[in-house]
Each structure stands twice: as C-alpha cells, then as structure tokens.
Design an enzyme around this catalytic site. Structure first.
Site, PDB file in Angstrom:
ATOM      1  N   TYR A 138      28.839  69.814 -35.858  1.00  0.00           N
ATOM      2  CA  TYR A 138      28.867  70.644 -34.657  1.00  0.00           C
ATOM      3  C   TYR A 138      28.046  71.908 -34.876  1.00  0.00           C
ATOM      4  CZ  TYR A 138      32.573  67.564 -32.950  1.00  0.00           C
ATOM      5  OH  TYR A 138      33.278  66.461 -32.527  1.00  0.00           O
ATOM      6  N   ASN A 161      30.694  65.204 -22.267  1.00  0.00           N
ATOM      7  CA  ASN A 161      29.436  64.478 -22.069  1.00  0.00           C
ATOM      8  C   ASN A 161      29.631  63.393 -21.009  1.00  0.00           C
ATOM      9  OD1 ASN A 161      27.096  62.959 -22.269  1.00  0.00           O
ATOM     10  ND2 ASN A 161      27.457  62.267 -24.366  1.00  0.00           N
ATOM     11  N   CYS A 169      26.764  61.449 -28.330  1.00  0.00           N
ATOM     12  CA  CYS A 169      27.638  62.502 -28.859  1.00  0.00           C
ATOM     13  C   CYS A 169      28.516  61.972 -29.990  1.00  0.00           C
ATOM     14  CB  CYS A 169      28.479  63.118 -27.750  1.00  0.00           C
ATOM     15  SG  CYS A 169      29.502  61.953 -26.832  1.00  0.00           S
ATOM     16  N   HIS A 170      28.623  60.644 -30.118  1.00  0.00           N
ATOM     17  CA  HIS A 170      29.410  60.089 -31.227  1.00  0.00           C
ATOM     18  C   HIS A 170      28.771  60.398 -32.580  1.00  0.00           C
ATOM     19  CE1 HIS A 170      26.504  56.889 -30.135  1.00  0.00           C
ATOM     20  NE2 HIS A 170      26.510  56.600 -31.440  1.00  0.00           N
ATOM     21  N   GLU A 196      26.286  51.573 -36.438  1.00  0.00           N
ATOM     22  CA  GLU A 196      24.959  52.162 -36.647  1.00  0.00           C
ATOM     23  C   GLU A 196      24.632  52.313 -38.126  1.00  0.00           C
ATOM     24  OE1 GLU A 196      24.402  55.734 -34.415  1.00  0.00           O
ATOM     25  OE2 GLU A 196      24.655  54.739 -32.486  1.00  0.00           O
TER      26      GLU A 196
END
Length: 198
Positions: A138, A161, A169-170, A196
């Site tokens: 963050y 979001n 945003c993950h 990912e």
C-alpha cells in the site's frame, strides 16, 4: 437474479430472458436507451457481475457484494435504464476466460472510470502498472500515486475499486506480505495471487 429493466418511474419490470427480451435489448440499443448493460459470468473466484456503459466497463462485482444491490446502486449513480445484455460484455467476458485459463496477463477493454474520482482514480490508474505475478505494498502504491503518506487512502481506493480483477487491486498487499482486505474476500485474493504466481 432476475433480469430487470429499470425505468425513471418507480416500477420495476421483470423480463423473460427469451426472444421478447432479445427484441427489447435490440430495440433499446438501437434507440440509445440502453445506458447500462450487464451480464454475470462464473469464474474461479465465484460469480462476477459485469456492467458496461457505451464508454466501457464500469463495474465488476463479486457475488458477496449482492448483485441485485449493485444493480440498484448503478441505477442510482448512472442511469435507471439497465438491461441484461451480454453482447456488450462479450469482449471482457472473453478476456476474463483467457485470464483465468492463464492465456492473458493484461486486459485490453475500454473502461469507464466515472465511479472513481480524485486520489482514488490516481490509485486505479497506477494498478495496471503492477505486473502480472508481482505485488506492491500500500505504501509503494501511495508513493506511485503521488501521495506517499496516503497509505490508508490507498486501502480505501482498493476496497472501493469498481473494477476489481480487470484493474488489479488484488496485487496490492500489506508491507509484511499479508493479503489485507479485498472486495471479493481473502480467499478470492489468494486465488488470484496464487494463480498469477504459478
């Protein structure tokens, strides 16, 4: 979830998702009366509601956010002229399928950011720059968005979001590497990051 057609009057019309509905969608589109089209898709992180204006994708919502409530919020914030019209969402639906099968790492669809303003928008503009398979804290996102001390505001921007998954945003985590909050829940965030990282 029922197919709803909202009007400027307080009535709420329920529609049969068959030929009559298809004719209504085609007629509304032709006459410029389809302000928000929506569709739901099943994904590894649950059912996602997709909504788009003529400008682009405007909302992605997880099932836990209550899709009917989200549609009501869109009716109030954008327009009451909303119909289930999957064709407008075909490009993002296809790209989500490719993303979840590991064939796509970035999204290339028009986005309508009208539901995010100010610093929140600056945060969302930065998020696609976080590469697939990587994360930022963050604090790092706050610095990238131009306000190094606005760490808490970054958390709020990510939580609110309007386009999660597509605007990633993950990929924003706490400084200690823990997941932090996520609109889709911690399990959904873990699923996306694990996928990912594979």
């Amino acid at each position: 979830m029922t197919d709803f057609f909202f009007t400027s009057r307080p009535e709420l019309y329920e529609l049969d998702p068959h030929p009559m509905h298809e004719r209504l969608v085609a007629d509304a589109s032709r006459r410029g009366l389809l302000d928000v089209a929506y569709h739901t898709v099943d994904t590894p992180v649950g059912s996602l509601l997709l909504a788009a204006t003529e400008q682009g994708l405007v909302k992605v919502a997880f099932d836990r956010q209550d899709h009917d409530a989200v549609l009501a919020e869109l009716a109030a914030a954008i327009s009451p002229r909303i119909l289930r019209a999957p064709a407008r969402l075909d490009p993002v639906t296809r790209q989500l399928d490719e993303y979840f099968t590991g064939e796509r790492q970035t999204f290339d669809v028009p986005l309508d950011f009208r539901l995010a303003r100010g610093f929140r928008r600056a945060v969302l503009d930065h998020l696609p720059e976080i590469a697939y398979g990587h994360t930022e804290s963050y604090a790092q996102v706050a610095t990238a968005a131009g306000s190094p001390k606005a760490v808490r505001a970054v958390g709020t921007a990510c939580a609110l979001n309007p386009l999660p998954v597509v605007v990633p945003c993950h990929r924003v985590v706490r400084s200690d590497g823990s997941y932090g909050q996520y609109a889709g829940g911690e399990a959904a965030k873990r699923t996306l990051l694990t996928m990912e990282a594979a």
